[in-house]
Design an enzyme around this catalytic site. Structure first.
Site, PDB file in Angstrom:
ATOM      1  N   THR A  96       0.844  -1.208   0.000  1.00 28.21           N
ATOM      2  CA  THR A  96       0.000   0.000   0.000  1.00 28.21           C
ATOM      3  C   THR A  96       0.871   1.246   0.000  1.00 28.21           C
ATOM      4  OG1 THR A  96      -1.600  -1.249   1.312  1.00 28.21           O
ATOM      5  CG2 THR A  96      -2.014   1.091   1.091  1.00 28.21           C
ATOM      6  N   GLY A  97       1.980   1.209   0.744  1.00 32.28           N
ATOM      7  CA  GLY A  97       2.889   2.363   0.773  1.00 32.28           C
ATOM      8  C   GLY A  97       3.351   2.738  -0.631  1.00 32.28           C
ATOM      9  N   GLU A 140       5.715   4.815   6.872  1.00 29.70           N
ATOM     10  CA  GLU A 140       6.216   3.889   7.906  1.00 29.70           C
ATOM     11  C   GLU A 140       5.621   2.527   7.569  1.00 29.70           C
ATOM     12  OE1 GLU A 140       8.414   4.498  10.094  1.00 29.70           O
ATOM     13  OE2 GLU A 140       8.392   6.656  10.434  1.00 29.70           O
ATOM     14  N   CYS A 142       4.900  -3.810  13.787  1.00 29.16           N
ATOM     15  CA  CYS A 142       5.896  -3.648  12.728  1.00 29.16           C
ATOM     16  C   CYS A 142       7.299  -3.968  13.262  1.00 29.16           C
ATOM     17  CB  CYS A 142       5.833  -2.234  12.158  1.00 29.16           C
ATOM     18  SG  CYS A 142       6.003  -0.952  13.406  1.00 29.16           S
TER      19      CYS A 142
END
Ligand code: NAD
Length: 480
Positions: free
Chosen positions: A234-235, A252, A286
């Site tokens: 998605t980033g 991030e 994460c």
């Protein structure tokens, strides 16, 4: 705001988007799911593109004044927001466990951590600096806010990740549109409602949407910055879409954190600490430890102790007393975890513990799983399971383990464990990650910048560097 007598929000009442200081319902609604029971939660509005346009107009109008009021006043309001969040810790913790699944004590910890992050960020000073001076002139560097910032957050830490973005964007003079994950919209929407008691209309808005809202936001010409936390795929989409309007972007993203255990550690003590950060939030962090490399001569002892420690951790509904590992947050994540488990079975990997889904009612539970020395080429070592499934690997020499730890496209965090701090520091310096810890893993401090190397991110959050990421640098040459 109604918090049901102090300890609960009344979830029979509606949840709203917040646009220009007012709550707003929508013609379309969706619902979250309690992942411990699969109970359907109340309706939340799905924002339309017109809602987004209106929120952007509201934010742009509010920016004109908000960006010019003294920074100390903005900090006072953000601190007051943190105080209000703290005062509502119990209802937020309850709502967080309900929608996210994490055990109630960790939900409380997340809220307190969000409060701490917001307050600490308010204590940082982004000062004007003199960068150059000679007999004719001097150059003054200052930091100007960007404008309207969209804060897009994932479902694993809906409050603490939102709060650090909110505080950083607002103290630097930006206005915001918060977009929670559709899997965990409830706390974000309540944060938006709560904020209206504190900030002028348009400064803090929140929109829940379906799969269309994120792409609308990243493409919107009236938005100046995207602060995104989420997955690597998605980033990449966010960056691609934002590039068309040259929006500023901070990403991030995911990680596959290695942890390197040297043979001089206290095994029991180290096992407890490493197991906790591997399995906290059901492995959905994460910067969870995702690959454990243990020096060969202590490997068997470490593995036995690790399995015994993990076996004793209670799995169950986050509202039950003593639970350490809750469910996975959503069915999509559950399917990913099941794929890892079936690969482990089909490839005949050696399972030291677990290896199956867990039938506790209808919830999305996975038995904590420890895999004994899977090949470095297996998906379990190469990818981020984002589930309580942990590979233990053995190593012989420093060069070899560093090279294996770095053999990944991600570079978020890592840790080295040894009584010999010089040795641990030497290894730590060679890890290709944004943050390395020694004899601990995962603790962040809002005063210290956080960023990912390689595909784990782009740009920085937290610390002065994180504040600067919400600003343009501006220089004035002043003649003498
Ligand atoms: P995700 O990428 O699926 O979603 C994150 C957010 O992006 C959600 O709000 C989602 O609605 C939105 N979104 C989805 N598609 C979009 C699009 N095309 N454009 C704009 N927005 C869009 O991530 P997730 O599954 O919610 O979160 C888990 C991932 O987040 C893991 O990979 C984890 O490692 C990562 N994560 C990173 C950090 C960090 O600080 N580096 C912190 C927490 C989680």
């Amino acid at each position: 705001m109604d918090s049901g007598g102090g300890t609960r929000f009344d979830t029979s009442k509606n949840f709203f988007n917040v646009i220009n200081g007012k709550t707003r319902s929508s013609s379309r609604a969706s619902q979250g799911t309690n992942p411990s029971t699969m109970e359907q939660l109340p309706d939340v509005p799905i924002a339309s593109s017109l809602d987004l346009d209106e929120a952007v107009r509201g934010s742009r109008a509010a920016f004109a004044e908000w960006s010019t009021i003294p920074v100390e006043r903005r900090k006072a309001l953000v601190k007051s927001f943190a105080d209000t969040l703290e005062a509502h810790c119990e209802p937020f913790a309850h709502l967080l466990t309900l929608e996210q699944g994490k055990p109630l004590r960790f939900a409380r910890a997340e809220i307190n951590n969000g409060v701490f992050r917001a307050r600490t960020l308010c204590n940082l000073d982004l000062k004007e600096e003199s960068r150059f001076e000679d007999e004719k002139r001097r150059a003054i560097l200052s930091y100007a806010p960007l404008g309207v910032c969209a804060l897009i957050v994932p479902w694993n830490f809906p409050i603490s990740l939102s709060t650090q973005k909110i505080a950083s964007a607002l103290v630097t003079g930006n206005t915001i549109i918060l977009k929670p994950s559709p899997f965990t919209p409830y706390c974000g929407l309540k944060l938006g409602e709560l904020a209206q008691q504190i900030f002028p209309p348009g400064v803090f808005q929140v929109l829940n949407g379906d799969h269309e809202l994120g792409p609308w936001i990243t493409a919107h010409p009236g938005i100046d910055k995207i602060s995104f936390t989420g997955s690597i795929p998605t980033g990449k989409k966010v960056m691609e879409s934002a590039s068309r309007t040259l929006k500023r972007v901070t990403l991030e993203l995911g990680g596959n954190d290695p942890c390197i255990i040297c043979d001089d550690v206290d095994i029991e003590e180290t096992v407890a600490k490493v197991a906790i950060i591997s399995l906290l939030n059901s492995g959905q962090i994460c910067i969870a430890v995702k690959r454990i490399y243990v020096q060969e001569n202590v490997y068997d002892r470490f593995l036995d102790a690790f399995v015994n420690y993990v076996k004793a951790l209670k799995l169950g509904d986050g509202f039950e007393e003593g639970v350490f590992i809750g469910p996975l947050q959503n069915e999509q994540q559950y399917e990913i975890a099941k794929r890892f488990l079936s690969d482990i079975e089909s490839q005949n990997l050696k399972v030291a513990l677990g290896g199956s889904v867990n039938v506790i009612g209808t919830g999305l539970f996975i038995t904590p799983t420890v895999v004994d020395r899977p090949p470095d080429t297996s998906d379990l070592v190469k990818e981020e399971p984002f589930a309580p499934i942990i590979p233990l690997l053995s190593w012989k020499n420093e060069e070899e383990v560093v090279s294996r730890a770095n053999e990944t496209k991600t570079g978020l965090g890592g840790s080295v464990w040894s009584k010999d701090i010089a040795r641990a520091t030497r290894i730590a310096r060679k890890l290709q990650v944004g943050t390395t810890w020694i004899n601990e893993h995962g603790a962040l401090d809002p005063r210290v910048p956080f960023s990912g190397l390689k595909e784990s991110g782009y740009g920085t959050e937290l610390g002065l560097e994180g504040l600067k990421a919400f600003c343009n640098s501006k220089v004035i040459f002043i003649p003498k």
